[in-house]
Design a protein around this motif. Structure first.
Motif, short mmCIF file in Angstrom:
data_model
loop_
_atom_site.label_atom_id
_atom_site.label_comp_id
_atom_site.label_asym_id
_atom_site.label_seq_id
_atom_site.Cartn_x
_atom_site.Cartn_y
_atom_site.Cartn_z
N SER A 1 -4.60 4.79 4.30
CA SER A 1 -4.12 4.62 2.93
C SER A 1 -5.24 4.84 1.92
O SER A 1 -5.03 5.46 0.87
CB SER A 1 -3.53 3.21 2.75
OG SER A 1 -2.38 3.04 3.55
N LEU A 2 -6.42 4.35 2.25
CA LEU A 2 -7.57 4.58 1.38
C LEU A 2 -7.89 6.06 1.26
O LEU A 2 -8.16 6.57 0.17
CB LEU A 2 -8.80 3.83 1.92
CG LEU A 2 -8.80 2.30 1.75
CD1 LEU A 2 -9.89 1.68 2.62
CD2 LEU A 2 -9.01 1.94 0.29
N ARG A 3 -7.85 6.77 2.37
CA ARG A 3 -8.14 8.21 2.36
C ARG A 3 -7.08 8.98 1.59
O ARG A 3 -7.38 9.90 0.82
CB ARG A 3 -8.21 8.72 3.81
CG ARG A 3 -9.32 8.12 4.64
CD ARG A 3 -10.69 8.57 4.17
NE ARG A 3 -11.73 8.18 5.11
CZ ARG A 3 -13.01 8.47 4.98
NH1 ARG A 3 -13.41 9.18 3.94
NH2 ARG A 3 -13.89 8.06 5.86
N ALA B 1 -6.38 -2.85 -0.44
CA ALA B 1 -6.84 -2.52 0.91
C ALA B 1 -8.09 -3.31 1.28
O ALA B 1 -8.22 -3.80 2.41
CB ALA B 1 -7.11 -1.02 1.01
N ALA B 2 -9.00 -3.46 0.32
CA ALA B 2 -10.23 -4.22 0.57
C ALA B 2 -9.90 -5.68 0.87
O ALA B 2 -10.52 -6.30 1.76
CB ALA B 2 -11.17 -4.11 -0.63
N LEU C 1 0.84 -1.20 0.00
CA LEU C 1 0.00 0.00 0.00
C LEU C 1 0.87 1.25 0.00
O LEU C 1 0.60 2.21 -0.74
CB LEU C 1 -0.91 0.01 1.24
CG LEU C 1 -1.95 -1.11 1.37
CD1 LEU C 1 -2.76 -0.90 2.64
CD2 LEU C 1 -2.87 -1.16 0.16
N GLN D 1 -4.93 4.19 -7.95
CA GLN D 1 -5.90 4.28 -6.86
C GLN D 1 -6.78 3.04 -6.81
O GLN D 1 -7.03 2.49 -5.73
CB GLN D 1 -6.77 5.53 -7.00
CG GLN D 1 -7.67 5.71 -5.78
CD GLN D 1 -8.88 6.59 -6.01
OE1 GLN D 1 -9.22 6.89 -7.16
NE2 GLN D 1 -9.53 7.03 -4.95
N SER E 1 -5.09 7.85 -0.76
CA SER E 1 -5.16 7.56 -2.20
C SER E 1 -6.26 8.39 -2.86
O SER E 1 -6.10 8.86 -3.99
CB SER E 1 -5.41 6.06 -2.45
OG SER E 1 -6.74 5.69 -2.19
N ILE F 1 -6.98 2.09 6.56
CA ILE F 1 -8.01 3.11 6.34
C ILE F 1 -7.39 4.43 5.89
O ILE F 1 -7.89 5.10 4.98
CB ILE F 1 -8.84 3.33 7.62
CG1 ILE F 1 -9.57 2.04 8.01
CG2 ILE F 1 -9.84 4.46 7.41
CD1 ILE F 1 -10.51 1.50 6.95
N ASP G 1 -7.00 0.53 -3.70
CA ASP G 1 -8.29 0.28 -3.04
C ASP G 1 -8.63 -1.21 -3.03
O ASP G 1 -9.15 -1.73 -2.04
CB ASP G 1 -9.40 1.07 -3.74
CG ASP G 1 -9.29 2.57 -3.49
OD1 ASP G 1 -8.39 2.99 -2.74
OD2 ASP G 1 -10.09 3.32 -4.08
#
Length: 219
Positions: free
Chosen positions: A83-85, A63-64, A12, A56, A87, A81, A60
Motif C-alpha cells: 500500500s505504501l509503494r 500505514a506507519a 488503506l 498519500q 500510494s 508495505i 502513509d
C-alpha cells in the motif's frame, strides 16, 4: 481485535481507491487542457494535485501506525508495505498529470503542442486516460484480468513516446517546441510506467509471485 485490524487495512484500500479516482480526473482534465489549450482547466489540475498529496500523507501515516501498533506479519505485512509503494506511484501519477497541465500554463496563450504533433499526443493522452481508469478499477476491484490491459497500454505509450522523437527528427520545429514535446512525451510515458508498478504490486498480493526486475523505476 482482528476485526479492528481488518478495518485499518480496509482503510488503506479506501485511500488507494480515492487516490486512483483523483488521478483519473487529473489526467483527463490535463489532457483536455492540453488539446484545447484551456488555461482555466490546467489551473484546476495544478490546484487539485494537493488533494492527492494529502491522501498519500494520510495513507502513509495510517500505514506507519499499523506497523508500529499491530506488528503485522506475512500476508498482512505485504498488504501494508505494498500500500505504501502503491500510494507513492499514484502520487507520482498525479504529479505527472500536473506537469502536463503546467506545460499548458507555461506556453499559454500559445499551444504546448506544436502543429503536426496533435495526432500522436491525442493517442498518448487517450492511452494515459485508459490506463488510469484501468488502475482505478484494479485498485477498487482487485483481480488479474486487468493486468494484461495495463501492460498493453503501457507498451502503447512507450511506442508513441519513441514516435515523438522520430517525428522531432523529421520536423522543423523551434528548440523551445522540441523541449515542450520532449517533456510532454516523457511525462505521459512515465505515467504509464507508474501504472504498471501499481498493477504489478496488486498482482503480487494476489499471487505471491514477485520479480523485482519487472518493477519499473520510480524517478
Amino acid at each position: 481485535m482482528r476485526e479492528v485490524f481488518q478495518n485499518e487495512l480496509d482503510g488503506l484500500a479506501d485511500k488507494l481507491t480515492a487516490m486512483a479516482e483523483k488521478v483519473v480526473t487529473a489526467i483527463d482534465k490535463a489532457s483536455e487542457a492540453l488539446h484545447e489549450n484551456n488555461l482555466e482547466l490546467a489551473e484546476e489540475v495544478i490546484a487539485a494535485d494537493a488533494a492527492i498529496d494529502r491522501l498519500q500523507l494520510e495513507l502513509d501515516k495510517s500505514a506507519a501506525e499499523i506497523l508500529a501498533l499491530q506488528a503485522p506479519v506475512a500476508a498482512d505485512l505485504r498488504v501494508v508495505i505494498s500500500s505504501l509503494r502503491m500510494s507513492a506511484s499514484l502520487e507520482r501519477m498525479g504529479d505527472l498529470a500536473r506537469h502536463v497541465a503546467q506545460q499548458v500554463r507555461i506556453r499559454y496563450p500559445d499551444s504546448a503542442v506544436p502543429a503536426g504533433f496533435e495526432p500522436v499526443f491525442s493517442r498518448m493522452t487517450e492511452a494515459a486516460g485508459r490506463i488510469a481508469r484501468a488502475i482505478h478499477h484494479l485498485v477498487s476491484n482487485p483481480g488479474l484480468e486487468a493486468v494484461p490491459t495495463i501492460d498493453d497500454l503501457d507498451e502503447s505509450l512507450d511506442t508513441l513516446h519513441l514516435r515523438v522523437f522520430s517525428q522531432i527528427s523529421d520536423s522543423d520545429i523551434k528548440p523551445a517546441e522540441v523541449a515542450d514535446v520532449t517533456l510532454l512525451s516523457r511525462y505521459l510515458e512515465r505515467f504509464g510506467d507508474h501504472a504498471v508498478s501499481v498493477a504489478q504490486r496488486i498482482e503480487y498480493l494476489l499471487t505471491g509471485n514477485w520479480d523485482s526486475k519487472l518493477i519499473p523505476g520510480t524517478d
